[in-house]
Design a protein around this motif. Structure first.
Motif, short mmCIF file in Angstrom:
data_model
loop_
_atom_site.label_atom_id
_atom_site.label_comp_id
_atom_site.label_asym_id
_atom_site.label_seq_id
_atom_site.Cartn_x
_atom_site.Cartn_y
_atom_site.Cartn_z
N ILE A 1 2.67 15.76 -2.08
CA ILE A 1 2.05 15.41 -0.80
C ILE A 1 1.73 13.91 -0.80
CG2 ILE A 1 0.11 15.81 0.75
CD1 ILE A 1 -0.22 18.56 -0.52
N THR A 2 2.32 13.19 0.14
CA THR A 2 2.09 11.74 0.23
C THR A 2 1.24 11.42 1.47
OG1 THR A 2 4.19 11.47 1.44
CG2 THR A 2 4.23 11.18 -0.96
N PRO A 3 0.33 10.44 1.36
CA PRO A 3 -0.62 10.14 2.45
C PRO A 3 -0.06 9.17 3.48
CG PRO A 3 -1.16 8.83 0.54
CD PRO A 3 0.04 9.66 0.15
N VAL B 1 0.85 -1.18 0.00
CA VAL B 1 0.00 0.00 0.00
C VAL B 1 0.89 1.23 0.00
CG1 VAL B 1 -0.22 -0.12 2.53
CG2 VAL B 1 -1.84 1.24 1.22
N GLY B 2 0.56 2.21 -0.82
CA GLY B 2 1.38 3.41 -0.89
C GLY B 2 1.02 4.24 -2.10
N TYR B 3 2.02 4.58 -2.90
CA TYR B 3 1.85 5.42 -4.08
C TYR B 3 2.99 5.08 -5.05
CZ TYR B 3 5.24 7.79 -1.16
OH TYR B 3 6.32 8.03 -0.34
N ASN B 4 2.86 5.54 -6.28
CA ASN B 4 3.85 5.24 -7.30
C ASN B 4 4.90 6.34 -7.33
OD1 ASN B 4 5.14 5.16 -10.00
ND2 ASN B 4 3.73 3.44 -10.33
N HIS C 1 7.04 14.76 -0.23
CA HIS C 1 6.31 14.31 0.95
C HIS C 1 5.36 15.37 1.49
CE1 HIS C 1 7.79 10.32 1.20
NE2 HIS C 1 9.04 10.69 1.39
N GLY C 2 5.56 16.65 1.17
CA GLY C 2 4.58 17.66 1.57
C GLY C 2 4.41 17.81 3.06
N ASN D 1 -2.37 7.10 -4.00
CA ASN D 1 -2.11 8.30 -4.81
C ASN D 1 -1.35 9.38 -4.04
OD1 ASN D 1 -3.46 7.00 -6.87
ND2 ASN D 1 -5.42 7.95 -6.36
N TYR D 2 -1.26 10.54 -4.63
CA TYR D 2 -0.52 11.67 -4.07
C TYR D 2 -1.08 12.94 -4.69
CZ TYR D 2 1.64 10.95 -8.60
OH TYR D 2 1.82 10.76 -9.94
#
Length: 339
Positions: free
Chosen positions: A288-290, A157-160, A272-273, A319-320
């Motif tokens: 911005i990463t969640p 789980v994360g983002y690309n 990373h925001g 996503n981001y």
């Protein structure tokens, strides 16, 4: 000799309760206190004890968490999400730090598995052969976080990171920047993926994809040093893309000391925001990463598979967003990730 929470507390000059609070809810500990505790944990090479060895705790309902650094704010945010999800489900966490070292990760995985944990969260996707062997033999649910590109051991789980690097670079190019230098740090998998996205965007415009890659732990001081080096190597530089906000904040401070106007002369973007970057002036452009949501979702995936071993999730991309801060253009805005 095995180190204890009391050893950490004495080294950091705080109470044992404060150390425990930091390990479970780092966001509830003052930043300067957290830094002292993180430094003590790193110096003592602390690994959490088994719940069975702690008075008043019974074995079971425990998840292992491996993070590469106690000093990095992004992992504090990740742990906050993990803590919230485990607290709601009445699970406890055992947390270990491996300092971005695959051999240390291998050792810590072995330590955590010795306590019969029910599932494990990993912050990297590159592991030693033995680490993979230990995890396969344990037959417990595994979630790898912060990256969704490529295969995973079980669930992820994360983002690309590749897409995020590409999209931020495209944003810089759309602002008319042409001599953009990528500033890296440790050259871990996530850093490398971001650079690959950066390079693709630059190559599409037939521009050079310049990179400074010190293979050092990131810091604001390193960000300032790298920008100074980049300007010597590329005097025509008009933008930088930093692999994290620590580097970009350091670069911004250096520009301010040197009288270099941002973004008129140099545009600066990070990754990373962090809220501190968005709240300052000029506000820091960043991806911005969640992190909190990633931590929370990772626990939910583990719990679903613990309850039902046939459960399959594979990959979840949260996503981001691209935050177009004032270090990129005078009017800040948020650009949603492309589909």
């Amino acid at each position: 000799m095995t180190k204890t929470l009391q050893d950490i507390a004495e080294r950091a000059g705080v109470t044992r309760m404060t150390v425990s609070r930091y390990l479970r809810t780092p966001d509830k500990v003052a930043a300067h206190t957290g830094e002292r505790i993180a430094r003590a944990i790193s110096e003592l090479n602390y690994a959490a004890k088994t719940p069975a060895a702690m008075p008043g705790n019974s074995p079971g309902r425990t998840l292992g968490v491996l993070i590469p650094s106690f000093k990095n704010q992004i992992f504090a945010d990740l742990l906050s999400g993990i803590e919230q999800a485990t607290r709601a489900s009445h699970y406890q966490t055992l947390i270990a730090n491996y300092n971005y070292d695959p051999r240390s990760e291998e050792e810590q995985v072995r330590n955590l598995l010795a306590w019969n944990i029910d599932g494990i969260i990993l912050c990297d996707k590159q592991h030693t052969h033995r680490t993979v062997k230990y995890l396969r033999a344990a037959r417990i649910p595994i979630v790898e976080v912060m990256d969704t590109e490529g295969p995973c051991l079980d669930m992820q789980v994360g983002y690309n990171n590749f897409n995020a690097g590409y999209d931020m670079t495209r944003m810089l190019l759309e602002q008319g920047r042409r001599c953009i230098v990528y500033l890296g740090s440790l050259d871990d998998r996530r850093d490398a993926c971001r650079f690959q996205g950066f390079r693709k965007a630059m190559q599409e415009q037939k521009l050079r994809a310049a990179r400074l890659n010190p293979r050092e732990m990131s810091s604001q001081r390193l960000g300032a040093t790298l920008l100074e080096q980049a300007l010597r190597l590329h005097p025509e530089l008009d933008a930088i893309f930093c692999t994290n906000d620590d580097l970009s904040l350091g670069a911004l401070s250096w520009c301010q000391r040197q009288g270099i106007t941002v973004p008129d002369e140099i545009a600066i973007s990070g990754f990373h925001g962090l809220e501190s970057g968005r709240a300052m002036y000029p506000s820091l452009a960043s991806v911005i990463t969640p992190r909190y949501d990633i931590g929370y979702q990772a626990v939910e995936l583990l719990l679903k598979k613990i309850a039902d071993p046939a459960f399959i999730a594979n990959s979840i991309d949260l996503n981001y967003q691209i935050f177009v801060g004032e270090t990129l253009q005078s009017r800040q805005r948020i650009h949603e990730k492309r589909d």
